[in-house]
Design an enzyme around this catalytic site. Sequence first.
Site, PDB file in Angstrom:
ATOM      1  N   ARG A 101       5.806   0.538  -1.949  1.00 17.35           N
ATOM      2  CA  ARG A 101       5.024   0.354  -0.715  1.00 17.35           C
ATOM      3  C   ARG A 101       4.030  -0.797  -0.840  1.00 17.35           C
ATOM      4  O   ARG A 101       3.744  -1.489   0.140  1.00 17.35           O
ATOM      5  CB  ARG A 101       4.300   1.646  -0.340  1.00 17.35           C
ATOM      6  CG  ARG A 101       5.236   2.767   0.085  1.00 17.35           C
ATOM      7  CD  ARG A 101       4.470   3.942   0.659  1.00 17.35           C
ATOM      8  NE  ARG A 101       3.772   3.576   1.886  1.00 17.35           N
ATOM      9  CZ  ARG A 101       4.335   3.552   3.089  1.00 17.35           C
ATOM     10  NH1 ARG A 101       5.614   3.852   3.240  1.00 17.35           N
ATOM     11  NH2 ARG A 101       3.631   3.218   4.139  1.00 17.35           N
ATOM     12  N   ARG A 104       5.954   2.953  10.725  1.00 21.94           N
ATOM     13  CA  ARG A 104       5.537   2.848   9.327  1.00 21.94           C
ATOM     14  C   ARG A 104       4.024   2.856   9.252  1.00 21.94           C
ATOM     15  O   ARG A 104       3.350   2.332  10.145  1.00 21.94           O
ATOM     16  CB  ARG A 104       6.063   1.556   8.692  1.00 21.94           C
ATOM     17  CG  ARG A 104       7.560   1.442   8.661  1.00 21.94           C
ATOM     18  CD  ARG A 104       8.174   2.436   7.700  1.00 21.94           C
ATOM     19  NE  ARG A 104       9.629   2.302   7.667  1.00 21.94           N
ATOM     20  CZ  ARG A 104      10.423   3.089   6.977  1.00 21.94           C
ATOM     21  NH1 ARG A 104       9.923   4.075   6.253  1.00 21.94           N
ATOM     22  NH2 ARG A 104      11.729   2.915   7.010  1.00 21.94           N
ATOM     23  N   ILE A 105       3.508   3.429   8.169  1.00 19.06           N
ATOM     24  CA  ILE A 105       2.077   3.426   7.940  1.00 19.06           C
ATOM     25  C   ILE A 105       1.712   2.141   7.211  1.00 19.06           C
ATOM     26  O   ILE A 105       2.222   1.871   6.123  1.00 19.06           O
ATOM     27  CB  ILE A 105       1.643   4.645   7.081  1.00 19.06           C
ATOM     28  CG1 ILE A 105       2.144   5.953   7.710  1.00 19.06           C
ATOM     29  CG2 ILE A 105       0.144   4.661   6.875  1.00 19.06           C
ATOM     30  CD1 ILE A 105       1.612   6.230   9.085  1.00 19.06           C
ATOM     31  N   LEU A 106       0.840   1.343   7.809  1.00 15.99           N
ATOM     32  CA  LEU A 106       0.388   0.122   7.161  1.00 15.99           C
ATOM     33  C   LEU A 106      -0.633   0.480   6.089  1.00 15.99           C
ATOM     34  O   LEU A 106      -1.544   1.266   6.326  1.00 15.99           O
ATOM     35  CB  LEU A 106      -0.231  -0.827   8.192  1.00 15.99           C
ATOM     36  CG  LEU A 106       0.740  -1.351   9.257  1.00 15.99           C
ATOM     37  CD1 LEU A 106      -0.005  -2.138  10.319  1.00 15.99           C
ATOM     38  CD2 LEU A 106       1.848  -2.195   8.633  1.00 15.99           C
ATOM     39  N   ASN A 162      -3.124  -0.039  17.690  1.00 12.85           N
ATOM     40  CA  ASN A 162      -1.961   0.845  17.777  1.00 12.85           C
ATOM     41  C   ASN A 162      -2.007   1.647  19.077  1.00 12.85           C
ATOM     42  O   ASN A 162      -3.077   1.997  19.575  1.00 12.85           O
ATOM     43  CB  ASN A 162      -1.938   1.822  16.591  1.00 12.85           C
ATOM     44  CG  ASN A 162      -0.696   2.711  16.615  1.00 12.85           C
ATOM     45  OD1 ASN A 162       0.421   2.233  16.731  1.00 12.85           O
ATOM     46  ND2 ASN A 162      -0.895   4.010  16.517  1.00 12.85           N
ATOM     47  N   HIS A 219      -0.648   5.248  20.702  1.00 11.70           N
ATOM     48  CA  HIS A 219      -0.189   6.563  20.243  1.00 11.70           C
ATOM     49  C   HIS A 219      -0.025   7.497  21.449  1.00 11.70           C
ATOM     50  O   HIS A 219      -0.907   7.563  22.301  1.00 11.70           O
ATOM     51  CB  HIS A 219      -1.213   7.150  19.264  1.00 11.70           C
ATOM     52  CG  HIS A 219      -0.791   8.471  18.702  1.00 11.70           C
ATOM     53  ND1 HIS A 219       0.201   8.584  17.736  1.00 11.70           N
ATOM     54  CD2 HIS A 219      -1.213   9.736  18.976  1.00 11.70           C
ATOM     55  CE1 HIS A 219       0.361   9.866  17.444  1.00 11.70           C
ATOM     56  NE2 HIS A 219      -0.481  10.575  18.177  1.00 11.70           N
TER      57      HIS A 219
END
Length: 196
Positions: A61, A87-89, A103, A105
């Site tokens: 990652r 994906r989680i930055l 972002n 949501h």
Amino acid sequence: MPDPRIVVLASGAGTLLQALLDSELRRLIVAVGSDQPEAPALARARAADVPTFVVPMTDDREVWNRDVVKHLQTHEANLVVTAGFMRILGGPVIEAFENRIINSHPALLPSFPGAHAVRDAVESGVKVTGCTIHIVNEGVDTGPIVAQCPVAVEDGDTVESLHERIKERERALLVDVLDRIVREGVSVHGRTVEFG
């Protein structure tokens, strides 16, 4: 302040991206990136003559996050929008673009964070959910909130029917918020976000 150079990251169909491409913000979008080589979002970008790039997820990652940063810097991004990016930055991206990653949501955060927000809202029995535009930090949907829009949960709603109504509001809210950021700028003080 000069106009921002926006890079949009998207993993899927790209309906949020399309709303941006159909708006006045199109002129500021310098690239669209994805973790999925076949993402329809990339085809939408190409159809609008916007450069694209792909950063496939790897087992490491840290390396992946550094690759994302390299692509963003190659396009001289100074504002990043994650629009359906699954994906989680991580740290390297957050640090390089602190308070400059936006972002969208499909829930009223802090309720229902994560990848299954609409399903979780339906299963919980809430009567109101909605969408949130927030600044990305190192948590999962935990960053400071910029704007929100409520959406009523109707009797008989399925995950799909509710999600469609949320997406309509989400697209409009994202365009509106980014337009204000471009015109007025934005500042973050702890958990508080202010335009201007």
